[in-house]
Design a protein around this motif. Structure first.
Motif, PDB file in Angstrom:
ATOM      1  N   SER A 170      -9.940 -18.403  37.190  1.00  0.00           N
ATOM      2  CA  SER A 170      -8.555 -17.951  37.115  1.00  0.00           C
ATOM      3  C   SER A 170      -7.652 -19.161  37.015  1.00  0.00           C
ATOM      4  O   SER A 170      -8.039 -20.263  37.383  1.00  0.00           O
ATOM      5  CB  SER A 170      -8.182 -17.144  38.358  1.00  0.00           C
ATOM      6  N   PHE A 171      -6.465 -18.945  36.512  1.00  0.00           N
ATOM      7  CA  PHE A 171      -5.536 -20.052  36.337  1.00  0.00           C
ATOM      8  C   PHE A 171      -4.287 -19.781  37.141  1.00  0.00           C
ATOM      9  O   PHE A 171      -3.642 -18.745  36.959  1.00  0.00           O
ATOM     10  CB  PHE A 171      -5.181 -20.205  34.857  1.00  0.00           C
ATOM     11  N   LEU A 172      -3.965 -20.668  38.042  1.00  0.00           N
ATOM     12  CA  LEU A 172      -2.723 -20.561  38.787  1.00  0.00           C
ATOM     13  C   LEU A 172      -1.704 -21.383  38.028  1.00  0.00           C
ATOM     14  O   LEU A 172      -1.787 -22.603  37.986  1.00  0.00           O
ATOM     15  CB  LEU A 172      -2.893 -21.082  40.220  1.00  0.00           C
ATOM     16  N   LYS A 173      -0.771 -20.662  37.411  1.00  0.00           N
ATOM     17  CA  LYS A 173       0.091 -21.327  36.439  1.00  0.00           C
ATOM     18  C   LYS A 173       1.342 -21.941  37.030  1.00  0.00           C
ATOM     19  O   LYS A 173       2.244 -22.305  36.299  1.00  0.00           O
ATOM     20  CB  LYS A 173       0.522 -20.315  35.368  1.00  0.00           C
ATOM     21  N   SER A 174       1.443 -21.989  38.343  1.00  0.00           N
ATOM     22  CA  SER A 174       2.624 -22.641  38.887  1.00  0.00           C
ATOM     23  C   SER A 174       2.216 -23.488  40.075  1.00  0.00           C
ATOM     24  O   SER A 174       1.468 -23.035  40.944  1.00  0.00           O
ATOM     25  CB  SER A 174       3.668 -21.586  39.261  1.00  0.00           C
TER      26      SER A 174
ATOM     27  N   PRO B  50       2.678 -15.892  37.358  1.00  0.00           N
ATOM     28  CA  PRO B  50       2.226 -17.264  37.578  1.00  0.00           C
ATOM     29  C   PRO B  50       0.710 -17.345  37.725  1.00  0.00           C
ATOM     30  O   PRO B  50       0.174 -18.388  38.079  1.00  0.00           O
ATOM     31  CB  PRO B  50       2.950 -17.664  38.868  1.00  0.00           C
TER      32      PRO B  50
ATOM     33  N   LEU C   3       2.690 -21.791  43.362  1.00  0.00           N
ATOM     34  CA  LEU C   3       1.684 -20.819  43.779  1.00  0.00           C
ATOM     35  C   LEU C   3       0.483 -21.555  44.397  1.00  0.00           C
ATOM     36  O   LEU C   3      -0.091 -21.113  45.393  1.00  0.00           O
ATOM     37  CB  LEU C   3       1.232 -19.955  42.589  1.00  0.00           C
TER      38      LEU C   3
ATOM     39  N   LEU D 160      -6.914 -24.565  38.562  1.00  0.00           N
ATOM     40  CA  LEU D 160      -7.947 -23.603  38.226  1.00  0.00           C
ATOM     41  C   LEU D 160      -8.547 -23.128  39.533  1.00  0.00           C
ATOM     42  O   LEU D 160      -8.716 -23.912  40.449  1.00  0.00           O
ATOM     43  CB  LEU D 160      -9.096 -24.242  37.452  1.00  0.00           C
TER      44      LEU D 160
ATOM     45  N   GLN E 195     -15.036 -31.704  39.610  1.00  0.00           N
ATOM     46  CA  GLN E 195     -14.901 -30.254  39.814  1.00  0.00           C
ATOM     47  C   GLN E 195     -15.045 -29.479  38.508  1.00  0.00           C
ATOM     48  O   GLN E 195     -14.256 -28.585  38.200  1.00  0.00           O
ATOM     49  CB  GLN E 195     -13.565 -29.925  40.482  1.00  0.00           C
TER      50      GLN E 195
ATOM     51  N   ARG F  24      -9.133 -26.432  41.584  1.00  0.00           N
ATOM     52  CA  ARG F  24      -9.079 -27.747  40.951  1.00  0.00           C
ATOM     53  C   ARG F  24      -7.658 -27.983  40.463  1.00  0.00           C
ATOM     54  O   ARG F  24      -7.156 -27.209  39.655  1.00  0.00           O
ATOM     55  CB  ARG F  24     -10.042 -27.794  39.765  1.00  0.00           C
ATOM     56  N   PRO F  25      -7.010 -29.032  40.964  1.00  0.00           N
ATOM     57  CA  PRO F  25      -5.634 -29.289  40.536  1.00  0.00           C
ATOM     58  C   PRO F  25      -5.547 -29.597  39.050  1.00  0.00           C
ATOM     59  O   PRO F  25      -6.437 -30.245  38.491  1.00  0.00           O
ATOM     60  CB  PRO F  25      -5.211 -30.506  41.364  1.00  0.00           C
ATOM     61  N   GLU F  26      -4.519 -29.098  38.415  1.00  0.00           N
ATOM     62  CA  GLU F  26      -4.255 -29.369  36.999  1.00  0.00           C
ATOM     63  C   GLU F  26      -2.762 -29.596  36.838  1.00  0.00           C
ATOM     64  O   GLU F  26      -1.986 -29.134  37.674  1.00  0.00           O
ATOM     65  CB  GLU F  26      -4.693 -28.177  36.136  1.00  0.00           C
ATOM     66  N   PRO F  27      -2.344 -30.250  35.761  1.00  0.00           N
ATOM     67  CA  PRO F  27      -0.906 -30.526  35.603  1.00  0.00           C
ATOM     68  C   PRO F  27      -0.035 -29.272  35.685  1.00  0.00           C
ATOM     69  O   PRO F  27       1.085 -29.327  36.157  1.00  0.00           O
ATOM     70  CB  PRO F  27      -0.816 -31.136  34.201  1.00  0.00           C
ATOM     71  N   PHE F  28      -0.536 -28.135  35.256  1.00  0.00           N
ATOM     72  CA  PHE F  28       0.296 -26.928  35.254  1.00  0.00           C
ATOM     73  C   PHE F  28       0.147 -26.120  36.533  1.00  0.00           C
ATOM     74  O   PHE F  28       0.824 -25.116  36.725  1.00  0.00           O
ATOM     75  CB  PHE F  28      -0.065 -26.035  34.061  1.00  0.00           C
TER      76      PHE F  28
ATOM     77  N   VAL G 254      -3.122 -16.169  35.988  1.00  0.00           N
ATOM     78  CA  VAL G 254      -3.882 -15.535  34.926  1.00  0.00           C
ATOM     79  C   VAL G 254      -5.314 -15.428  35.408  1.00  0.00           C
ATOM     80  O   VAL G 254      -5.974 -16.432  35.632  1.00  0.00           O
ATOM     81  CB  VAL G 254      -3.830 -16.359  33.629  1.00  0.00           C
TER      82      VAL G 254
END
Ligand code: SF4
Ligand code: SF4
Lengths: 415, 97
Positions: free
Chosen positions: B42-46, A405, B49, B32, A75, B25-29, A407
């Motif tokens: 964009s970044f989903l920071k939780s 939460p 969420l 994306l 991805q 796309r899953p990320e540790p935080f 950005v």
């Protein structure tokens, strides 16, 4: 023993700022540059990859397609394609189509020589492709001295073709030098004229850039001029977040302030070698090769080099600096190729802290594909005396809220 | 991508889903989010969420998706605001309930 400072392994924090999360790396890069070939029809003085001649070991069309498949699996939503001059590869347009068909968006960098009317029309027809034209002077005099005779006209021709084809927001990419920093407003005017977006990036002493660094890198007062200009215009120009060392002047520039090498950024070179960053083509920063077992995915996730880079820096002179939070000691590649320690200040440290540092030998390059014979439009370096443009007080962008939460925003692209 | 220029308010009663042009796309935080049309990242920071966004299409309402992701009452305004920004960016779109 690596050139990297030993960094203790620490656990990723929960929550907090995005930049702190990025320091610990991502499951896949968000700014992947793929240089398709070392071949180039030009011989720019500051070429970061010392390009010119094709390497006989470059990835085949089939290998390139397999790599695109892997990007799709991981991805990696878009990639930056460069070179060399990527369009000189006979299969370039085929690979571009293949990437688009596999949900991998492409932004490719070109000197524009091959963007004729027909190509421009094709490019304008797809959403997934973005084009970046290199231009290093707002006038032919300044541009051609670095990029070679006729390159300014070729870039303008390409831009005219793209504008006529209805392509919007393509990028004009400028490497900021001593000679073109007085032209920032003119660059902006050119971008506006063509309906393009201006992208300014930092000159680094990488590749042939090491040979011209002393002559071309901005003078200290020009760094300030650039910073002021970016504060005033930062929301309208892209920078690949490459000027975060200038944030030490005061207010942080928009974007992420960190060295993304091996964390969110990497380079795949034409022979499949994976480096921490496009500006770090050197054995010291080579993490592996996409041809090895496990492919790119394994290199990205498990190489010792990248795991090491994904630990925040805790020691070194910069961590004691009041500007460390936004400047982070600057660019790893710039330090490395100027013979400076990696945990100390950037060679262009705006606080002047690199001036009195003892420099080691600048490292030899580990590859050089520069043309060896004469090149038709080889650049003839200029010696211009830089002039300063006045910079008054300007509005400043509000800083991003760290609490949400979410950005949203600027596609993060580097360098 | 939503064709609306002014996004609708994201209310707990409404029904929403991830837009067709968007992938997570899953990320540790968290994750994306990439929109293939607008080319915005964009970044989903939780992670919560992300869970809410994933739950949207399978739940009858936004409120149900918030419940499914165990978002507490105190956190709801923050998450609704985040969903509102996602809607404003065209990353999620309203659907028939
Ligand atoms: S700061 Fe320098 S080394 Fe780090 S990612 Fe940017 S260009 Fe590469
Ligand atoms: S000392 Fe280091 S952190 Fe401080 S401004 Fe210079 S490069 Fe940046």
């Amino acid at each position: 023993m690596t050139a990297l400072q030993e960094r203790p392994f620490t656990d990723r924090p929960e929550g907090g700022r995005l930049v702190d999360q990025f320091e610990y790396g991502l499951d896949a890069p968000i700014c992947l540059t793929w240089e398709l070939t070392y071949a180039c029809n030009l011989a720019c003085l500051h070429c970061l990859s010392s390009s010119g001649r094709r390497d006989p070991d470059e990835l085949s069309t089939e290998e390139c397609k397999a790599l695109i498949d892997e990007f799709e699996r991981m991805q990696i939503f878009y990639i930056n394609i460069g070179g060399g001059e990527p369009t000189v590869r006979p299969d370039f347009w085929e690979l571009l189509d293949y990437a688009v068909d596999h949900h991998v968006g492409v932004k490719f960098s070109t000197n524009g020589f091959r963007i004729n009317e027909e190509r421009a029309a094709k490019l304008a027809a797809t959403d997934y492709v973005d084009v970046q034209i290199s231009l290093d002077g707002a006038t032919a005099e300044v541009n051609d001295a670095v990029r070679g005779a006729g390159t300014y006209d070729a870039a303008m021709r390409a831009m005219t073709n793209m504008q006529n084809a209805g392509m919007k927001d393509f990028k004009i990419s400028v490497v900021c030098t001593r000679h073109n920093i007085p032209q920032l407003d003119e660059f902006k005017a050119i971008a506006d004229k063509y309906g393009a977006q201006l992208r300014l990036t930092r000159l680094r002493p990488s590749g042939r850039g090491a040979d011209v660094w002393d002559d071309l890198h901005p003078l200290p007062e020009q760094q300030r001029e650039l910073y002021d200009w970016l504060i005033a215009n930062g929301d309208k120009v892209l920078t690949g977040d490459s000027f975060f060392h200038l944030s030490a002047y005061g207010e942080a520039l928009p974007g992420l302030n960190l060295c993304g090498a091996g964390r969110v950024v990497c380079l795949v070179d034409p022979v499949g070698d994976v480096y921490a960053c496009p500006f770090a083509i050197h054995d010291t920063f080579k993490a592996g090769n996409v041809r090895s077992e496990g492919g790119f995915d394994t290199v990205w996730k498990t190489s010792d080099l990248f795991l090491d880079l994904r630990n925040p820096q805790t020691g070194g002179a910069c961590t004691k600096c009041s500007a460390f939070d936004s400047c982070r000691g600057g660019c790893m590649a710039a330090k490395f190729f100027t013979g400076l320690p990696l945990d100390g200040p950037d060679p262009e440290c705006v606080k002047g802290n690199a001036e009195f540092l003892e420099r080691g030998e600048a490292p030899d390059s580990s590859q050089d594909h520069s043309h060896t014979g004469t090149v038709r439009n080889a650049p003839v370096p200029l010696v211009l005396s830089p002039t300063r443009t006045a910079s008054g007080t300007r509005g400043r962008p509000a800083s991003a809220c760290d609490e949400s939460p979410l950005v949203t925003g600027r596609p993060w692209e580097t360098s | 991508m939503s064709m609306l220029t002014t996004p609708l308010a994201v209310r707990e009663e409404g029904a929403w889903q991830l837009s067709g042009s968007v992938e997570l796309r899953p990320e540790p935080f968290g994750a994306l989010a990439y929109d293939f049309h607008t080319r915005r990242l964009s970044f989903l920071k939780s992670p919560a969420l992300v869970a809410v966004v994933h739950a949207l299409s399978g739940c009858p309402s936004v409120g149900a998706a918030l419940d499914a992701a165990s978002v507490t009452d105190a956190e709801r305004p923050t998450y609704l605001a985040a969903l509102q920004s996602l809607a404003a960016g065209g990353l999620i779109q309203e659907r028939a309930a």
